[in-house]
Scaffold this active site. Structure first.
Site, PDB file in Angstrom:
ATOM      1  CE  LYS A 139      -1.882  -0.926   4.011  1.00 12.35           C
ATOM      2  NZ  LYS A 139      -1.199  -2.194   4.311  1.00 12.35           N
ATOM      3  NE  ARG A 154      -4.160  -1.140  10.039  1.00 12.95           N
ATOM      4  CZ  ARG A 154      -3.163  -0.626   9.335  1.00 12.95           C
ATOM      5  NH1 ARG A 154      -3.253   0.591   8.858  1.00 12.95           N
ATOM      6  NH2 ARG A 154      -2.092  -1.338   9.099  1.00 12.95           N
ATOM      7  NE  ARG A 156       7.853  -2.933   6.066  1.00 13.03           N
ATOM      8  CZ  ARG A 156       6.564  -2.741   6.263  1.00 13.03           C
ATOM      9  NH1 ARG A 156       5.866  -2.038   5.409  1.00 13.03           N
ATOM     10  NH2 ARG A 156       5.977  -3.255   7.318  1.00 13.03           N
ATOM     11  NE  ARG A 158       1.994  -5.129  11.019  1.00 13.52           N
ATOM     12  CZ  ARG A 158       3.045  -4.883  10.244  1.00 13.52           C
ATOM     13  NH1 ARG A 158       4.218  -5.421  10.521  1.00 13.52           N
ATOM     14  NH2 ARG A 158       2.927  -4.091   9.211  1.00 13.52           N
TER      15      ARG A 158
HETATM   16  P1  AP5 Z   1       4.960  -1.591   1.823  1.00 19.84           P
HETATM   17  O1  AP5 Z   1       4.632  -0.727   0.662  1.00 19.84           O
HETATM   18  O2  AP5 Z   1       5.769  -1.038   2.921  1.00 19.84           O
HETATM   19  O3  AP5 Z   1       3.612  -2.277   2.366  1.00 19.84           O
HETATM   20  P2  AP5 Z   1       2.408  -1.695   3.201  1.00 19.84           P
HETATM   21  O4  AP5 Z   1       1.163  -2.318   2.622  1.00 19.84           O
HETATM   22  O5  AP5 Z   1       2.462  -0.212   3.281  1.00 19.84           O
HETATM   23  O6  AP5 Z   1       2.715  -2.407   4.584  1.00 19.84           O
HETATM   24  P3  AP5 Z   1       2.726  -1.825   6.063  1.00 19.84           P
HETATM   25  O7  AP5 Z   1       3.424  -2.851   6.910  1.00 19.84           O
HETATM   26  O8  AP5 Z   1       3.188  -0.439   6.094  1.00 19.84           O
HETATM   27  O9  AP5 Z   1       1.245  -1.937   6.378  1.00 19.84           O
HETATM   28  P4  AP5 Z   1       0.609  -1.918   7.700  1.00 19.84           P
HETATM   29  O10 AP5 Z   1      -0.755  -1.761   7.200  1.00 19.84           O
HETATM   30  O11 AP5 Z   1       0.780  -3.080   8.592  1.00 19.84           O
HETATM   31  O12 AP5 Z   1       1.383  -0.761   8.491  1.00 19.84           O
HETATM   32  P5  AP5 Z   1       0.990   0.720   8.857  1.00 19.84           P
HETATM   33  O13 AP5 Z   1       2.208   1.523   8.866  1.00 19.84           O
HETATM   34  O14 AP5 Z   1      -0.174   1.165   8.039  1.00 19.84           O
HETATM   35  O15 AP5 Z   1       5.662  -2.916   1.254  1.00 19.84           O
HETATM   36  C1  AP5 Z   1       6.097  -3.954   2.106  1.00 19.84           C
HETATM   37  C2  AP5 Z   1       7.461  -4.471   1.634  1.00 19.84           C
HETATM   38  O16 AP5 Z   1       7.342  -5.106   0.382  1.00 19.84           O
HETATM   39  C3  AP5 Z   1       8.504  -3.359   1.441  1.00 19.84           C
HETATM   40  O17 AP5 Z   1       9.765  -3.846   1.805  1.00 19.84           O
HETATM   41  C4  AP5 Z   1       8.434  -3.064  -0.052  1.00 19.84           C
HETATM   42  O18 AP5 Z   1       9.651  -2.536  -0.518  1.00 19.84           O
HETATM   43  C5  AP5 Z   1       8.124  -4.432  -0.626  1.00 19.84           C
HETATM   44  N1  AP5 Z   1       7.296  -4.375  -1.812  1.00 19.84           N
HETATM   45  C6  AP5 Z   1       6.284  -3.481  -2.078  1.00 19.84           C
HETATM   46  N2  AP5 Z   1       5.695  -3.763  -3.268  1.00 19.84           N
HETATM   47  C7  AP5 Z   1       6.326  -4.870  -3.752  1.00 19.84           C
HETATM   48  C8  AP5 Z   1       6.176  -5.662  -4.936  1.00 19.84           C
HETATM   49  N3  AP5 Z   1       5.221  -5.389  -5.850  1.00 19.84           N
HETATM   50  N4  AP5 Z   1       6.974  -6.722  -5.094  1.00 19.84           N
HETATM   51  C9  AP5 Z   1       7.928  -7.031  -4.165  1.00 19.84           C
HETATM   52  N5  AP5 Z   1       8.154  -6.324  -3.045  1.00 19.84           N
HETATM   53  C10 AP5 Z   1       7.351  -5.253  -2.821  1.00 19.84           C
HETATM   54  O19 AP5 Z   1       0.475   0.521  10.364  1.00 19.84           O
HETATM   55  C11 AP5 Z   1       1.332   0.089  11.391  1.00 19.84           C
HETATM   56  C12 AP5 Z   1       0.560  -0.007  12.691  1.00 19.84           C
HETATM   57  O20 AP5 Z   1       0.041   1.292  13.039  1.00 19.84           O
HETATM   58  C13 AP5 Z   1      -0.667  -0.927  12.677  1.00 19.84           C
HETATM   59  O21 AP5 Z   1      -0.324  -2.260  12.922  1.00 19.84           O
HETATM   60  C14 AP5 Z   1      -1.509  -0.279  13.796  1.00 19.84           C
HETATM   61  O22 AP5 Z   1      -1.045  -0.666  15.058  1.00 19.84           O
HETATM   62  C15 AP5 Z   1      -1.245   1.194  13.629  1.00 19.84           C
HETATM   63  N6  AP5 Z   1      -2.230   1.853  12.742  1.00 19.84           N
HETATM   64  C16 AP5 Z   1      -1.984   2.480  11.560  1.00 19.84           C
HETATM   65  N7  AP5 Z   1      -3.112   2.942  11.008  1.00 19.84           N
HETATM   66  C17 AP5 Z   1      -4.118   2.591  11.858  1.00 19.84           C
HETATM   67  C18 AP5 Z   1      -5.531   2.769  11.838  1.00 19.84           C
HETATM   68  N8  AP5 Z   1      -6.149   3.372  10.808  1.00 19.84           N
HETATM   69  N9  AP5 Z   1      -6.245   2.279  12.881  1.00 19.84           N
HETATM   70  C19 AP5 Z   1      -5.649   1.675  13.923  1.00 19.84           C
HETATM   71  N10 AP5 Z   1      -4.324   1.451  14.003  1.00 19.84           N
HETATM   72  C20 AP5 Z   1      -3.557   1.907  12.973  1.00 19.84           C
HETATM   73 MG    MG Z   2       2.853   1.135   4.883  1.00 17.17          MG
END
Ligand code: AP5
Ligand code: MG
Length: 213
Positions: A13, A88, A127, A171
């Site tokens: 994402k 989410r 990552r 997660r």
């Molecule tokens: P990346 O693009 O980083 O993936 P992502 O979907 O953004 O994954 P996140 O781990 O950031 O998602 P998340 O939803 O758990 O975390 P968030 O920060 O939102 O890609 C992942 C990896 O793959 C990277 O290394 C990338 O380089 C690689 N990659 C990408 N595309 C690729 C491809 N096509 N092929 C190969 N490799 C690829 O949230 C973290 C925490 O914050 C949550 O767990 C929660 O505790 C809290 N939080 C955040 N938002 C909320 C909310 N709205 N409500 C409640 N809690 C929340």
């Molecule tokens: Mg992210």
């Protein structure tokens, strides 16, 4: 143009949202990045969010919703934005929907980046993230030019604490239980588009830009 990115943790994402934000000149709003910046700066919000994030749980809706609504009411969001990691939960989506409809607005596209759990677990351990500017890399797929250093701002890259394998599984469980129902929510609104997130990031981006125009 108002866009929501849906998908499991690690689906890509953030990677796609940054590219969309750049091409369409709209802000990339990631609740995860906002929380991580607060943790880094030692704010009260950061300390509270960290308890949940490190455990792989969701930060409570009350905290998250307020931050998001404040952010999207800033001037740079006037012409739209790409939301990454919000909503989410169904209650978060309902609050957003209500806030937008009060202004006669609505979400234009909800893009679900679809990646099976097995592929996610493989990706996450590789990552590396920059806590200063939010850039993300992958040690095999998208390596930085210099190992351990951010290409964009020169800061150190880290393995996020919540990318430890046991926390990734937690997660994913939370995702299936609380976030996946949003796919039906946006399908019912007629704005859902699913993309196969197992392809290369360029192929995925090409499909998204074909959709957005
Ligand atoms: P990346 O693009 O980083 O993936 P992502 O979907 O953004 O994954 P996140 O781990 O950031 O998602 P998340 O939803 O758990 O975390 P968030 O920060 O939102 O890609 C992942 C990896 O793959 C990277 O290394 C990338 O380089 C690689 N990659 C990408 N595309 C690729 C491809 N096509 N092929 C190969 N490799 C690829 O949230 C973290 C925490 O914050 C949550 O767990 C929660 O505790 C809290 N939080 C955040 N938002 C909320 C909310 N709205 N409500 C409640 N809690 C929340
Ligand atoms: Mg992210």
């Amino acid at each position: 143009m108002k866009i929501i990115m849906l998908g499991a943790p690690g689906a890509g994402k953030g990677t796609q949202a940054k590219k969309i934000a750049e091409k369409y000149e709209i802000p990339h709003v990631s609740t995860g990045d906002i929380f991580r910046a607060n943790i880094k700066n030692g704010t009260e919000l950061g300390m509270e969010a960290k308890k949940y994030m490190d455990a792989g749980a969701l930060v409570p809706d009350e905290l998250t919703v307020k931050i998001l609504l404040d952010r999207v009411s800033q001037a740079d969001c006037e012409n739209g934005y790409v939301l990454d990691g919000f909503p989410r939960t169904i209650p978060q989506a309902e609050v957003l929907d209500k806030a937008l409809s009060e202004r006669g607005e609505s979400i234009d596209y909800a893009i679900d980046v679809d990646v099976p759990d097995e592929a996610i677990v493989k990706r996450m351990g590789g990552r590396r993230a920059c806590v200063t500017c939010g850039a993300t890399y992958h040690i095999v797929n998208i390596p930085p030019k210099k190992e351990g250093i951010c290409d964009q701002c020169g800061s150190e890259l880290i393995l996020r604490p919540d990318d430890e394998p046991a926390t990734v599984q937690k997660r994913l469980d939370v995702y299936h239980e609380q976030t996946q129902p949003l796919i039906d929510f946006y399908q019912n609104k007629g704005v859902l588009h699913s993309v196969d997130g197992t392809r290369s990031m360029e192929e995925i981006f090409a499909e998204i830009t074909a959709l957005l125009g």
